[in-house]
Each structure stands twice: as C-alpha cells, then as structure tokens.
Design a protein around this motif. Structure first.
Motif, PDB file in Angstrom:
ATOM      1  N   LEU A  20       0.840  -1.207   0.000  1.00 17.44           N
ATOM      2  CA  LEU A  20       0.000   0.000   0.000  1.00 17.44           C
ATOM      3  C   LEU A  20       0.875   1.258   0.000  1.00 17.44           C
ATOM      4  O   LEU A  20       0.636   2.204  -0.756  1.00 17.44           O
ATOM      5  N   ALA A  68       3.566   5.813  -5.516  1.00 21.67           N
ATOM      6  CA  ALA A  68       3.449   5.862  -6.973  1.00 21.67           C
ATOM      7  C   ALA A  68       2.388   6.874  -7.402  1.00 21.67           C
ATOM      8  O   ALA A  68       2.532   7.522  -8.439  1.00 21.67           O
ATOM      9  N   LEU A  69       1.333   7.028  -6.604  1.00 19.18           N
ATOM     10  CA  LEU A  69       0.301   8.015  -6.925  1.00 19.18           C
ATOM     11  C   LEU A  69       0.903   9.411  -7.005  1.00 19.18           C
ATOM     12  O   LEU A  69       0.395  10.278  -7.705  1.00 19.18           O
ATOM     13  N   HIS A  70       1.967   9.653  -6.234  1.00 18.73           N
ATOM     14  CA  HIS A  70       2.623  10.965  -6.269  1.00 18.73           C
ATOM     15  C   HIS A  70       3.884  10.917  -7.106  1.00 18.73           C
ATOM     16  O   HIS A  70       4.761  11.758  -6.949  1.00 18.73           O
ATOM     17  N   GLU A  71       4.005   9.906  -7.938  1.00 17.79           N
ATOM     18  CA  GLU A  71       5.169   9.738  -8.801  1.00 17.79           C
ATOM     19  C   GLU A  71       6.461   9.658  -8.009  1.00 17.79           C
ATOM     20  O   GLU A  71       7.505  10.094  -8.472  1.00 17.79           O
ATOM     21  N   ASP A  81       3.564   8.236   3.812  1.00 19.61           N
ATOM     22  CA  ASP A  81       2.964   7.050   3.200  1.00 19.61           C
ATOM     23  C   ASP A  81       3.035   5.872   4.154  1.00 19.61           C
ATOM     24  O   ASP A  81       2.079   5.107   4.298  1.00 19.61           O
ATOM     25  N   THR A  99       2.248   1.882  -3.368  1.00 13.64           N
ATOM     26  CA  THR A  99       1.249   2.395  -4.308  1.00 13.64           C
ATOM     27  C   THR A  99       0.957   3.861  -4.034  1.00 13.64           C
ATOM     28  O   THR A  99       0.786   4.657  -4.955  1.00 13.64           O
ATOM     29  N   LEU A 100       0.894   4.211  -2.745  1.00 17.09           N
ATOM     30  CA  LEU A 100       0.651   5.611  -2.398  1.00 17.09           C
ATOM     31  C   LEU A 100       1.773   6.488  -2.943  1.00 17.09           C
ATOM     32  O   LEU A 100       1.534   7.586  -3.455  1.00 17.09           O
TER      33      LEU A 100
END
Lengths: 374, 783
Positions: B338, B344-347, B355, B341-342
């Motif tokens: 998780l 990755a949401l912010h690149e 996170d 992924t968090l």
C-alpha cells in the motif's frame, strides 16, 4: 464529506425515469471526458488510471472540463482507498452514520469500472447464497446442476468480469455469513462443488465494503476477515466551512422539496448551529482552548440539517416566517439531550461555560436554549 | 567595499539540509571523489576546538554544540548533530582522511549578539502591538518562536503545496532523500536554495543570513589566502547559502566585523536526545522523526532504501506484538504494498514517512490511528540519548546555576552541612532596589524550580499556619548527587528556567488526573513560570471537562481560587486562572445533585467538597455563577432521595447565608423529623445541619422548639435510635455550646436550665456507658 448533490439537476443524459440514477449515469459526461484525457497507465481491468479516479472523486480538471468534487475534505483518505484497490486488496470503509461511506464506495466503483451496481445489501437476512451463488430451481430440477441453472451473486459476476463488487452494511450480516468472503478474498476463486469446477477471479476484481461504527447490535467482523481488508475510517467533515456549506446546501434543497413556508435561515444561524454541533461532537471548542463533555447522541451533520429545517417549519407555520432563536432551540434541545439526566447536565454546562461568553451575537440563541433546558 | 583577496575564486560547495541522511550519504561520496585538502563546514567559527571531542570513538551522537552567554539575560544556541547529519559525517570523513577542517560560520559571541538584537526588536514590536493593537505588525510572530518567527504560511509550505505535497518535509523527502542519482542531490539542492533566495518580501530575520554569508566568504578567502587552492576546498553549508559562496559577492570587511554586537560566550558539547530533537521545530533545528531518519541512514549504508518500508512496518508490528496486540506478517507485507502504491500516486520512487504512517494506520492499526499511535511514536522518534566522554561537557545549566546562586546570595549555603533558611515572600520595604526587596521571593522560585527538576539542594519544611501565605522554610544542603542531577537536567533545557519549563511540559503531557494538574498549576505559580502555569491551566481544563466527580472538581476550583489569592504575594497576575475557576464552578454546581446520592462514608468527603465550593462562591461571588450554586444547594436541601446528612448540610449552608427564614426552617425541621420519617434519616439530617454555623443555629429559638417537640413525640424504641444520631450530632459542639443547647431545650421542656446542664455534664455511669455502647453497635436493620 460528500456533497449530496441535487441529483435531478446533475448532468443526466440517461435514466431520467429513474428515481435515483447510479453515479456512472449521472456523471457520464465527466467520466468520458476524464477517460479521454487520461494519459497515465491503467491498472489491469480499470477504465482509467488511479490518478484519474482521484480527479473524478476529489475534483479538478479534465481537458477543459471542470470536474465537480464528489467528496470534499479528506483527499488523503481517497488516495489511500484508491491505492488499496490498485494493490488488489479489498477495501472496508468504516464510519459513523452520515459520513458518506456508501457515497464514496459508489463513486469509486463508477469511476473504476463504469458500473456501481454490483451490490450486495447486507441485512440480518443475508445468506451465503447472496454472496456466492444460488440456483434456478426449476432448471435445477429439470436438468440437474449446470452452468445455465447457476444464479450468480453480484460478487460472482464481479469476479468473472474482473470488476469491483460492493458490499453495503457488511456488519449487519451475521458473522458466519460474512466469513464466506474469507476464502474468496484470499484465494481469489470461488468453488462450485456441484459442477466440480472453480471460478477464478479475473484481474481487477475487488470488493468495497461499508460498515457503521455507531449502531449497536451489529455483528463484529472476525479477525480473519478483518485481516483481508484495508480499513479506512471516514471522519466527520474536516472543518467548519465544509460543514456549513454542506448544511446550507441541503437546507436550501429541503426548503424547496418540502415547501417550507419560511425564509432560509441566515448564514449566521447556520454557522452557529453547526458550530455548536461540531463543538459538542468533538468535545472541544473550535479554537481548541476548551475541552467539553460530549453528549450521548451522534450529533451528525444530518441532524444539524434537520434542526434547521425543523426551525423553518416552526417559523413558517407558527411564527413570522423568519427563523428565530427560539425556533432553533427546541430542535437543538431534542438533538443534544437524548439521555435525560446526563445530557441535560452536559448541555447546561456547555451553555453557561461556552455560549454565554460568546457575546451579543449568540445571546438570543443562548437565552432560548437555556429556557428550553430547565 | 574591497575584498581582502582580490583574486576571483570558485570552490566546491555542497548544499545540504541539516539532518538529512541522504545528504550525508551523497556528501561522503562527493568527498571521496573530490578528495579535498580542506573541508569547510557551516558551524560556529570558535567551536573548532570541540571537533576532536565530536569525532572521538566514545562519543555517541546525538550530541549538540551549545553556545551560551555567561551573563544575564541568558541566550543560547544549540546545534544538534545526529549520526546522519551531513556536518557530522563531514567531520568523520575529515578525521578518517586526516584532512583539515574549518568552521566558517559566525563565531558564537556574534551570533548571540545578533540574537540579542533580534529579541529586542521583537520585544519592541510586541510592546508596540500591545500599546496599539489596531496597527498590524510588519512582522508579527508566534510567541513560542521568540527570536526566529516564521510566517504561518511559510515559503516552504507554499513550495510543498505547489508540488501537491501536504508539507515541506514530505516534499523534501520525496525529492531529495529518495534521490540516489550521483550529484543530482547536490545540484537540485543548489538550485532550490538559489530559488528560495528570490522569495518576495522575506521575513526580516532572514537578514541575519546575509551577515553570516558575508562572513563565510571572508573565511573562505582567508583559507585560500593561507595557500590552499580553491578547487581543493569543499564547503558544506545549508542549501540556502550554497549559491552565494563565490567571489562575485563582497566578503565581510574588518570594519564590518568590528561593528557587530558581541555577547561574551562559552561553548561546550552536550549529550542530546532524539526526543529533544523531535520536539524542536524550524528548518534546521530539528526533525520530527529522528529514529526513522537513522533507519534511513542505516539502509543507505547497507541494503539500500528499498528495504526501508519493510523494516519500518515490521518494527511497528513488532512493537504492537510486544504490547500484546497480534499482527501478522501478511499485514506488514500488504502495508508495504500500500505504501508503495501511495508513493506511486505521487510519482515517487519510494514511500515517504507519511505514506508509511498511513499504511501502518490502514493495515496494522486496521483503520484506527489510536492503535498504532504509541508504536509510531516509538519507531519515529525513539529514545536514543547521546553520550560524551567524561569531562568534556561543562554545560550552560551549571553556569546558570552558579549565576543564580550568586544573584540570590546563596553561596554560603552551598556546603555539605545542612542549613535552615526561612523566607518571607513579602516585599522588603526597608531596601530600595527591587532585586533586593524581593530577594526571598526569587529564592523561593529558584528552590521550587530545583525541586521540580529533582535537584536535591533545597528541601521544603512545614511552616506555621498563620504565615502560610507568605512564609516558607527550607533546608539547604549541597551534595555530589545534586551536581549530577544538575548536569543531567541540561537535557531538558539550557538554563534552570528553560529546563523547568520543559519539565512542566512533559509532566503535563503525562498528567491524567485533575488533582495532579491542579498541583502543577500551583507548582508553576510557585516556580514563577507564567507560561507553564498557563499550560497547566489548559491541561486542567481538558481533564476537568471529562470529569464529573463533584469532589475532584470542587477541589480543583478551590485550589485555583487559593492560587489566585497567592497572586499578590508572588507578584503574578491571576486573571488567566479565573475563567477556568468559573467553569469548574459551573461543572461542580451541576454535578452536586447527582453526587449527593451516596453513603455516609462518602458523604464525609462530600461535606468537605461542598464547603470548598461554597468558599469559592463566597470569595469570588462577583465572578462565579452564584445563583446557580444556591439553586443547586436549595435543590439538595429540599431533596428526600439524597443522603440526608448532605441535605442537612446544604440546608445549613443556606441558613448561614440567611437564605432560609425561620418559618421555612421550622417547617423543614418538622418535616424532616416528623414521626413517619425513620429516626436515622431525621437525625442524619440534623447532624448535617449541625455541622455548620452553630451560633446561628443556637440563636434560632424556633429550631429548638421544633426539636424539643420532635423528641417528645418519639416512643422508646425510636428514641433509642435517634439518640445515637443526635449524640453524634451534638458531640462536635463545644461544652459552652452544649450549655446553650441545654438552656434552649430546658426552656421548652420547662426545666431548670442549670439543673439540666448539670445532669448532662455529669460523667456517665458505667451502666449508661454500656447502654450507649450497645446502642452504638445496634443493628437497626433488624428492627
């Protein structure tokens, strides 16, 4: 907190006959525009990228189109929810009544799959068949077990199509029935022993469940099932302004719908009512300087709305059409004082320790509420 | 302006963020590559002598360089160094490679002088604001950051918001701490620092930076003048300064240097703690999760930062398991997924602390932040405390202690022998200087502060009641333990006052009972620390809001009113305490009725509490809501379903205030004592009534008439019962009062007053004694 949209006014292209259209129909235009401008990678089985889902729910821009925010305030929680679904984990949204759990779950499904209708509505009467599958008994008796005779549950269908199923009010279902999800979520397959087969879930399958924390008599989830969900607790509106804007919007809508013959309460009155609700709910004054005792009721945003609507009804029918302090006081008394003795003391303490010292603007409300609380 | 060295120069500059593990890692790689002859570090110029101690093997970070003035008012400067500080690693590298090190920032005396100026400016601003609150300040500041105010929406926050990050720390971590590309960190930090300088309308205190930078350029030029080639020099400075360390800008001249205000200062090393590091805010002073950054530093050395999420979350899970909450490995695994992924949401390339914390709450806390709060605090902050070799540290708090001893003329008491010292806190009017006039008061504050810090020097002794508000007696004795405790106290703060304030802060955070919080309010007042008193008051308010026990609330209100009364003697303004006292008074009044439903044992404490609250209402009748209190007392006095003793006591309290007239009293007495009422209830009520204001009771003839009538009406059995309670009720009366009662009753019974009294005053015969004893043990439940 969700903006409970005036749904008939939303950009509906379709389903005008429906009393309430699903999100993907209501916001079809926005969804199409977002998909058109989505340049990021899509997780398998998704219609749009994770970031586009975030834009759809928290608002933003897609090309030239302004995307309306569906959920205001806690963007980080939405990020966590989306990230959870990307990692193919199941998502459990927990919260007090009126914190927009179902609203968020519907919009997540609508954005990710364009289909928010694969829903299991949890009740005390929900059985394992609602979660797995049941049979078309006529066909079963006539032809014996076969694929055609199988009646698939929304979850079964979601597994097959690699999409998201929703499970509303999961804790109202008996714990034994809830546990049917355990093996579905860990093995991602559903066995059909009668046909000697197994149905594997396709990529993109997941479940969004919602549960209520406040109601008594709910069936707590087993530890084994809890472990298979990522849990997010949805809080009440983050700040006064958000809540005031939600309340004002709803009160205005209610006034039209119910044809209340009074003018809408002043901005000041709305702010005062919401302030009182927030302070008593959180157990401290807005400036954080004073702690307060908390009454036994929920004091949700919805109740603040009903206090104001109630005040309008009183003013319209028995008053001069202007919502005055004493029109609100009766409703406040009912919302705050649920358990006679204790709540009354809490309310009295709040009135004399906090409201009384707020100065002239609050004087009318203070006096009216004090009169009611004797 | 002319430069001491006219030749243009360009040195290697490495801009860092203080306390940045990846910065330290990149810096070491950079030093390895450049192999400089001299390493210049942004540090107090005169602190160079401390370097050998900093890099010693038996020195364990976190430590801090501490500069302090050796005179009043005390100003201090703290430079914390963690193992992962770029500056610390630069020193370590230089030590390993036998390379020359120079500190190039302003010397401590100039720094403290600047601080002096800044504080004075702030004070002026504050005074001006107080005098004319309408006029907005040009640079108003939050009071907790006295000499280095940061605007609420700082430029750092603005940068973070623009990049879609919740705060600057996350912004920095994602873009710098996770950036392992060679040289990328250095160049990016350089660019960021350069951009930051272009801020429009910078806060005034940033002007200090310009002074520091021109001094740094001066020092660089000096080093070059000593015969080192510019390309053999590496300067390690905050990223903000990196772009201006060139020869294109003027260096500080001798005249300029001379014109700076100086405060004579001392320098030392002190052990530091991660906890302390995390409680400081601001750009360079501290970071909020030292233990996490240490973990980041470790993974940079070993497996790489890809391992960090797993390590972090398993530490959280392990912490929870130790405390008895089971969490499985699979939850840790899902947590890592998780968090990734968090990110990755912010690149991002790796999860940030934010996170990881959110993943920990979602998975390991199962959605509830409370479950993992302690675990997160432990994994983020930790309890590491630095160590220094013996004898290295001469701390500022020791100096401060010496100074106070001197100022308060206590030198002669600092011996191993015990001395007694009696203080009179009142103003000494025979001396003219204010300092001398309040010498004893200051001494008392000082002793109370030492007591709070657990430094065994002064022990409070009991004093006689009549001088309790202004007299104190202390027993003084200086021991080696005192010295040790004093040195340890530097971890709490650099001076006795700062350390005491910090101790108050932590005690208040731990404090969970109203009683304790009330004590702390009093203690803060005794220590003469107004800010701490205000914190204690807030804490008390928080706790009181959750409480509904009448005794506790009443006691707290009483304590506050007493503390407010001491205000005169201790020369402080009690007004901040009064609103809370009013609130407690309302809470207490409201809680009275419910609390009065108790047994006779509990009633004893209740009587004291009612008495206390009543005193508050009398002493502060102009402030507190007295009508509410009286109304509640009346309700209790009228109630038949509460403890009768308390009802009687409430009645007496009202009687004392003349709020019950004779007629009402007689009616109430005969109602309470009417034949239908069980004797123990009636007599219990009378006992409560008799607990107060006996003179006013004695004077009310109507009362005695009613009582006489009551006793007449009792039959033998009932009389025996009533006797026990009445005896108890009258037992507390003095012989003189008993005499008067006899007179009263005899009058109604038509007896000779003197004779009646003689009868009662006679010592009991053995028989009578036994009968009474039997009665006392009589179980009325059997009847």
């Amino acid at each position: 907190m969700a903006k409970k949209k005036d749904e008939t006014a939303a950009p509906a292209t379709n389903g005008t006959q429906m009393l309430r259209a699903p999100a993907e129909v209501l916001y079809a235009a926005e969804l199409d525009e977002i998909i058109k401008h989505d340049k990021h990678e899509r997780p398998p089985g998704w219609r749009m990228s994770a970031r586009a889902v975030l834009t759809y729910i928290c608002g933003g821009k897609a090309g030239a189109m302004e995307i309306t925010p569906k959920y205001i305030g806690h963007q980080r929680l939405v990020e966590i929810a989306i990230a959870t679904l990307v990692t193919d984990r199941a998502l459990l949204l927990i919260g007090e009544p009126g914190t927009a759990k179902s609203w968020l779950s519907e919009h997540l499904a609508a954005a990710i799959n364009g289909d928010s209708t694969k829903v299991v509505q949890g009740t005390a009467g929900t059985t394992e068949e609602h979660i797995r599958y049941s049979w078309n008994y006529a066909m079963l008796i006539a032809k014996g077990p076969s694929q055609e005779a199988l009646v698939k549950s929304p979850i079964f269908r979601a597994m097959e199509s690699g999409t998201i199923a929703r499970f509303e009010e999961i804790t109202r279902t008996a714990a034994e029935i809830q546990d049917a999800l355990i093996s579905i979520l860990s093995e991602k397959r559903l066995s059909v022993p009668e046909l000697a087969t197994e149905a594997p879930a396709n990529k993109g399958f997941s479940i969004i469940a919602t549960a209520n924390t406040r109601d008594r008599g709910v069936n707590d989830m087993s530890a084994a099932l809890k472990r298979r969900f990522n849990m997010i607790v949805l809080p009440s509106p983050a700040d006064l302004e958000t809540e005031v804007s939600i309340v004002r919007k709803r009160v205005k809508e209610l006034a039209v719908n119910l044809q209340l013959k009074a003018s809408v309460p002043s901005a000041e009155a709305v702010e005062q009512v919401v302030t009182i609700f927030r302070e008593l709910r959180t157990g401290q004054t807005l400036d954080g300087k004073n702690k307060l005792k908390v009454p036994s009721g929920v004091l949700s945003t919805a109740e603040a709305i009903s206090v104001l609507a109630n005040g309008m009804a009183l003013a319209g029918n028995f008053g001069n059409g202007e919502v005055a302090a004493h029109d609100l006081a009766a409703g406040m008394q009912g919302a705050v004082v649920k358990d006679e003795e204790k709540d009354k003391v809490v309310w009295h303490e709040y009135l004399s320790n906090v409201l009384k010292k707020r100065g002239a603007d609050w004087r009318a409300l203070f006096t009216a509420c004090s009169e009611h609380n004797t | 302006m002319s430069r001491p060295d006219a030749n243009a120069w360009q040195i290697h500059v490495f801009g860092v963020r203080h306390l940045s593990p990846t910065g330290a890692w990149h810096l070491r790689a950079f030093l390895d590559r450049v192999r400089p002859k001299v390493v210049l570090i942004e540090g107090l110029d005169d602190a160079l002598d401390l370097v050998p101690h900093i890099v010693r093997k038996d020195t364990k970070p976190p430590i801090a360089i501490l500069a302090y003035t050796d005179s009043q008012p005390v100003r201090t400067l703290v430079y914390p160094l963690a193992r992962y500080s770029p500056e610390y690693q630069a020193l370590a590298w230089a030590d390993e490679h036998r390379t020359r090190v120079e500190f190039i920032d302003l010397p401590s005396d100039v720094f403290l002088g600047l601080q002096d100026l800044e504080t004075e400016r702030f004070e002026r601003e504050r005074k001006r604001l107080e005098a004319d609150p309408e006029k907005p300040a040009s640079d108003s500041a939050p009071p907790q950051n006295l000499w280095r105010p940061e605007r609420s929406e700082s430029i750092y926050q603005r940068i973070a918001t623009r990049c879609g990050e919740p705060d600057y720390d996350t912004y920095w971590e994602r873009r710098f701490e996770h950036n392992l590309e060679a040289d990328s960190y250095r160049l990016a930090a350089f660019a960021l620092g350069k951009e930051l300088r272009d801020e429009e309308d910078p806060p005034l205190w940033r002007a200090e930076n310009l002074v520091r930078e021109s001094y740094m350029r001066r020092r660089i030029a000096e080093v070059i003048a000593s015969g080192v080639k510019p390309q053999e020099i590496v300067a390690v400075v905050g990223a903000f300064h990196a772009s201006v360390l060139t020869s294109h800008l003027p260096a500080m001249t001798d005249d300029e240097l001379k014109s700076l205000r100086r405060r004579s200062s001392k320098l030392t090393l002190m052990p530091y703690s991660y906890f302390k590091l995390s409680t400081q805010s601001g750009y360079g002073a501290g970071n909020h999760a030292p233990s996490y950054f240490e973990l980041l530093w470790q993974t940079l050395q070993t497996q790489g930062i890809g391992e960090l999420p797993g390590l972090y979350l398993s530490q959280v899970a392990r912490h929870l398991r130790e405390k008895g909450t089971h969490r499985s490995t699979s939850e840790v695994i899902e947590g890592v997924r998780l968090a990734r992924t968090l990110a990755a949401l912010h690149e991002g390339t790796a999860p940030t602390l934010g996170d990881l914390r959110d993943a920990a709450v979602t998975l390991i806390g199962q959605g509830e932040p409370l479950i993992v709060r302690d675990a997160l605090a432990d994994v983020d902050i930790g309890d590491a405390i630095g160590e220094l070799p013996e004898g290295v540290s001469q701390t500022s708090i020791q100096d401060d202690f010496e100074r106070e001893i001197d100022r308060l003329k206590l030198e002669k008491y600092r011996t191993q022998a015990k001395h007694e010292l009696t203080l009179d806190l009142r103003e000494n009017r025979r001396v003219s200087r204010e300092e001398a006039a309040f010498l004893d008061l200051h001494r008392s504050s000082f002793f109370h502060r030492l007591r709070m810090l657990g430094i065994p020097f002064a022990k409070a002794l009991a004093v006689r009641q009549d001088s309790a508000t202004f007299g104190e007696k202390w027993e003084l004795q200086w021991t080696p333990e005192g010295e040790i405790a004093l040195v340890e106290a530097v971890l709490l703060g650099e001076t006795v006052e700062l350390a005491t304030s910090f101790r108050f802060k932590t005690s208040l955070e731990e404090c969970t009972s109203i009683g304790k919080a009330g004590d702390l309010v009093t203690a803060a007042c005794q220590c003469g620390l107004m800010k701490s008193m205000d914190l204690a008051r807030q804490r008390l308010q928080e706790l009181a809001a959750g409480a509904s026990e009448f005794e506790v609330i009443a006691h707290a209100a009483f304590q506050l009113s007493q503390t407010a009364r001491y205000g005169d003697v201790r020369r402080f303004d009690p007004s901040p305490l009064l609103p809370l006292m009013e609130e407690l008074f309302v809470s207490g009044s409201l809680a009275l009725h419910a609390a009065a439903n108790c047994d006779n044992d509990a009633a004893k404490d209740m009587v004291i509490a009612i008495e206390e609250l009543n005193r508050v209402s009398l002493e502060h009748h102009d402030r507190v809501e007295e009508p509410l209190w009286l109304e509640r007392l009346q309700a209790l006095a009228d109630a038949d379903d509460r403890n009768p003793l308390l009802s009687g006591f409430a009645c007496a309290t009202l009687l004392e205030r003349n709020l019950i007239d004779n007629e009402a009293l007689v009616r109430e007495v005969s109602r309470r004592l009417s034949p239908g009422v069980p004797a123990d209830l009636g007599a219990g009520w009378f006992e409560g009534l008799a607990k107060r204001n006996r003179y006013s009771l004695l004077a009310r003839q109507a009362l005695w008439e009613a009582l006489a009538g009551y006793i007449d009406s009792l039959d033998d059995e009932q009389f025996k019962r009533a006797l026990v309670f009445l005896r108890r009720a009258f037992g507390i009366f003095s012989p003189r009062e008993k005499h008067q009662i006899c007179e009263n009753l005899a009058h109604f019974w038509g007896m000779d007053e003197e004779k009646a009294y003689d009868e009662i005053a006679k010592t009991l015969t053995d028989d009578e004694e036994k009968t009474l004893k039997d009665l006392g043990e009589f179980d009325f439940g059997d009847l």
